[in-house]
Write an enzyme that holds these catalytic residues in place. Structure first.
Site, mmCIF file in Angstrom:
data_model
loop_
_atom_site.group_PDB
_atom_site.id
_atom_site.type_symbol
_atom_site.label_atom_id
_atom_site.label_comp_id
_atom_site.label_asym_id
_atom_site.label_seq_id
_atom_site.Cartn_x
_atom_site.Cartn_y
_atom_site.Cartn_z
ATOM 1 N N TYR A 47 0.944 -1.181 -0.224
ATOM 2 C CA TYR A 47 -0.012 0.087 0.007
ATOM 3 C C TYR A 47 0.802 1.327 -0.027
ATOM 4 O O TYR A 47 0.697 2.162 0.779
ATOM 5 C CB TYR A 47 -0.678 0.051 1.084
ATOM 6 C CG TYR A 47 -1.668 -1.065 1.527
ATOM 7 C CD1 TYR A 47 -2.725 -1.645 0.606
ATOM 8 C CD2 TYR A 47 -1.598 -1.861 2.618
ATOM 9 C CE1 TYR A 47 -3.576 -2.900 0.732
ATOM 10 C CE2 TYR A 47 -2.198 -3.040 2.837
ATOM 11 C CZ TYR A 47 -3.282 -3.506 1.959
ATOM 12 O OH TYR A 47 -3.974 -4.470 2.100
ATOM 13 N N TYR A 53 -14.170 -4.426 4.437
ATOM 14 C CA TYR A 53 -12.915 -4.705 3.933
ATOM 15 C C TYR A 53 -13.028 -6.242 4.003
ATOM 16 O O TYR A 53 -12.802 -6.918 5.048
ATOM 17 C CB TYR A 53 -11.845 -4.193 4.520
ATOM 18 C CG TYR A 53 -10.469 -4.548 4.112
ATOM 19 C CD1 TYR A 53 -9.958 -4.300 2.887
ATOM 20 C CD2 TYR A 53 -9.706 -5.491 4.886
ATOM 21 C CE1 TYR A 53 -8.829 -4.665 2.307
ATOM 22 C CE2 TYR A 53 -8.579 -6.180 4.182
ATOM 23 C CZ TYR A 53 -8.101 -5.635 3.025
ATOM 24 O OH TYR A 53 -6.916 -6.160 2.573
ATOM 25 N N ASP A 56 -16.853 -12.592 8.376
ATOM 26 C CA ASP A 56 -15.462 -12.261 8.272
ATOM 27 C C ASP A 56 -14.968 -12.029 9.577
ATOM 28 O O ASP A 56 -15.191 -10.679 9.903
ATOM 29 C CB ASP A 56 -15.190 -11.483 7.057
ATOM 30 C CG ASP A 56 -13.656 -10.998 7.083
ATOM 31 O OD1 ASP A 56 -12.941 -11.499 7.778
ATOM 32 O OD2 ASP A 56 -13.284 -10.260 5.913
ATOM 33 N N LYS A 79 -5.777 -13.641 10.756
ATOM 34 C CA LYS A 79 -5.041 -12.629 11.479
ATOM 35 C C LYS A 79 -4.469 -13.197 12.950
ATOM 36 O O LYS A 79 -3.429 -13.782 12.718
ATOM 37 C CB LYS A 79 -5.687 -11.286 11.740
ATOM 38 C CG LYS A 79 -5.991 -10.446 10.292
ATOM 39 C CD LYS A 79 -5.309 -9.219 10.337
ATOM 40 C CE LYS A 79 -5.163 -8.521 8.939
ATOM 41 N NZ LYS A 79 -6.542 -8.267 8.511
#
Ligand SMILES: *Cc1c(COP(=O)(O)O)cnc(C)c1O
Length: 426
Positions: free
Chosen positions: A21, A149, A242, A271
């Protein structure tokens, strides 16, 4: 503060490595880190930074927790990796049964992959193929939500917020989905229900429950999830959670589903699954989904299999991380962090640069009226001895649950200082 030059590897690699990014022409230099410990990063030039992000909210036990380190080392000695195709090994099998035990309801079937994006794609694939196997191939699209996201791969880009997200450029290349406002009021719910009822091409509804993370740290009420559960059950489509951000304690319970008391049909975790040590993600499906693939027809099988799926060291790290949730008071620590974030950040609401303050579990966010130059922010935070990396105009903290009280104060004080400096410019 030392002024030592960055090491040779830094200069040699800098033009070769493509960072995430980043506009590489104008991006700030990354911070060269030599080692980590607890909630701290130690830079190669001798600085010590308190880490407010925990490496994209993964390092929930702090860095280098000795229990996870030793479990990975032990597994490394025995067997670093064997493929899961045709082979069974203890770490993956134990982890699957533990995750099935932790996930709510009858979410009992665990598919491993190595990144969150892939795990979300697997969830989407499961939902779509379930309907195919049942003779409803038209059900191939998803409803998802603004502010969401779900990853950077092509299928996951299609369900991210098309404006907030980083993916607008690809709009011609990705499948169009139904990205809608979150149904936070009765009218919004009715409108969503009308929309969904009028279509026969919807496979499921995908949401980050309670907390939309990388899209801007937006918090919503449990009622949103209860309404979505009702909608999906009514229309007989799947509800996909999610929980890559929210899983493993971030919102105060193991999964946000537990906290909201809503059971999805598929839950995706990633994660913090390995405590931030190694890459691993899991797609956890209900009995009903699983049964939709379980037949005498080979074509009904789920055709997916990442090379490194269920890697033994990754699964050993995840098993060790789950041990720590059992042995150490992680959820109490999250409750304490929530209290402290609230009392430290809420007062900032009064300051003119601040639009909103949001705290949920071990996540605290200060949303500004307008973004500050990232270079300035980064420099100021480093001067204040902290590592904090804002998302556009959202300055947020997702610390390790083991963070010391003084370290947490150093983080919230740094945010307060930076915001106050904007309140009285010049
Ligand atoms: C980080 C994240 C993803 C993507 O995971 P990767 O491991 O980066 O592919 C998906 N969904 C949510 C909610 C996330 O926070």
């Amino acid at each position: 503060m030392s002024t030592r030059e960055p090491p040779v590897w830094f200069h040699q690699g800098r033009s070769c490595i493509w960072p995430p990014y980043s506009q590489t022409k104008t991006a700030e230099l990354p911070v060269p880190v030599a080692r980590s410990c607890g909630s701290r990063l130690f830079t190669t030039d001798g600085r010590e930074l308190v880490d407010g992000i925990a490496s994209w909210w993964t390092a929930v036990h702090g860095y280098n927790h000795p229990h996870i380190t030793s479990c990975i080392s032990a597994q490394l000695e025995k067997m670093p990796h064997v493929m899961l195709g045709g082979v069974a090994h203890e770490q993956a099998f134990r982890l699957a049964s533990r995750l099935a035990g932790l996930a709510p309801g009858d979410l009992n079937h665990v598919f491993f992959s190595d990144s969150g994006s892939v795990a979300v794609e697997v969830a989407m694939k499961m939902a779509v193929q379930y309907w195919c196997n049942r003779g409803n191939p038209e059900r191939s699209r998803f409803i998802s939500f603004y502010g969401g996201y779900h990853g950077d791969t092509f299928a996951t880009m299609s369900v991210c917020d098309p404006d907030e997200g980083m993916h607008r450029i690809f709009s011609n290349a990705i499948q169009s989905q139904y990205v809608r406002p979150l149904p936070e009021t009765e009218e919004e719910y009715t409108s969503l229900l009308d929309f969904a009822s009028s279509r026969n091409d919807i496979a499921g509804v995908l949401i980050e429950p309670l907390l939309q993370g990388a899209g801007g740290m937006h918090v919503h009420d449990m009622d949103v999830l209860k309404r979505l559960r009702e909608l999906c059950s009514k229309l007989d489509i799947f509800l996909l959670f999610d929980e890559i951000f929210t899983g493993f304690g971030r919102t105060g319970s193991v999964f946000a589903s537990n906290k909201a008391d809503v059971v999805p049909d598929i839950l995706v975790a990633g994660k913090a699954l390995t405590g931030g040590f190694l890459p691993l993600a899991a797609t956890i499906a209900s009995e009903r989904i699983y049964k939709g693939f379980y037949s005498d027809c080979p074509d009904h099988a789920l055709m997916h299999g990442p090379t490194f799926m269920g890697n033994a060291m990754c699964c050993a790290a995840a098993n060790a991380s789950l041990d720590l949730f059992e042995q150490e008071p992680r959820l109490d620590q999250v409750a304490r962090i929530e209290k402290e974030l609230r009392s430290a950040l809420e007062p900032l609401r009064q300051l003119s640069p601040v639009r909103d303050v949001r705290v949920l579990g071990a996540m605290g966010a200060v949303e500004l009226e307008k973004p500050l130059p990232p270079a300035l922010l980064k420099k100021r935070f480093l001067e204040l001895g902290v590592f904090i990396r804002p998302l556009a105009r959202c300055i947020y903290l997702t610390p390790a649950y083991t963070i010391e009280r003084e370290e947490l104060h150093q983080l919230t004080d740094a945010i307060t200082t930076v915001v106050e400096e904007q309140d009285r410019p010049g």
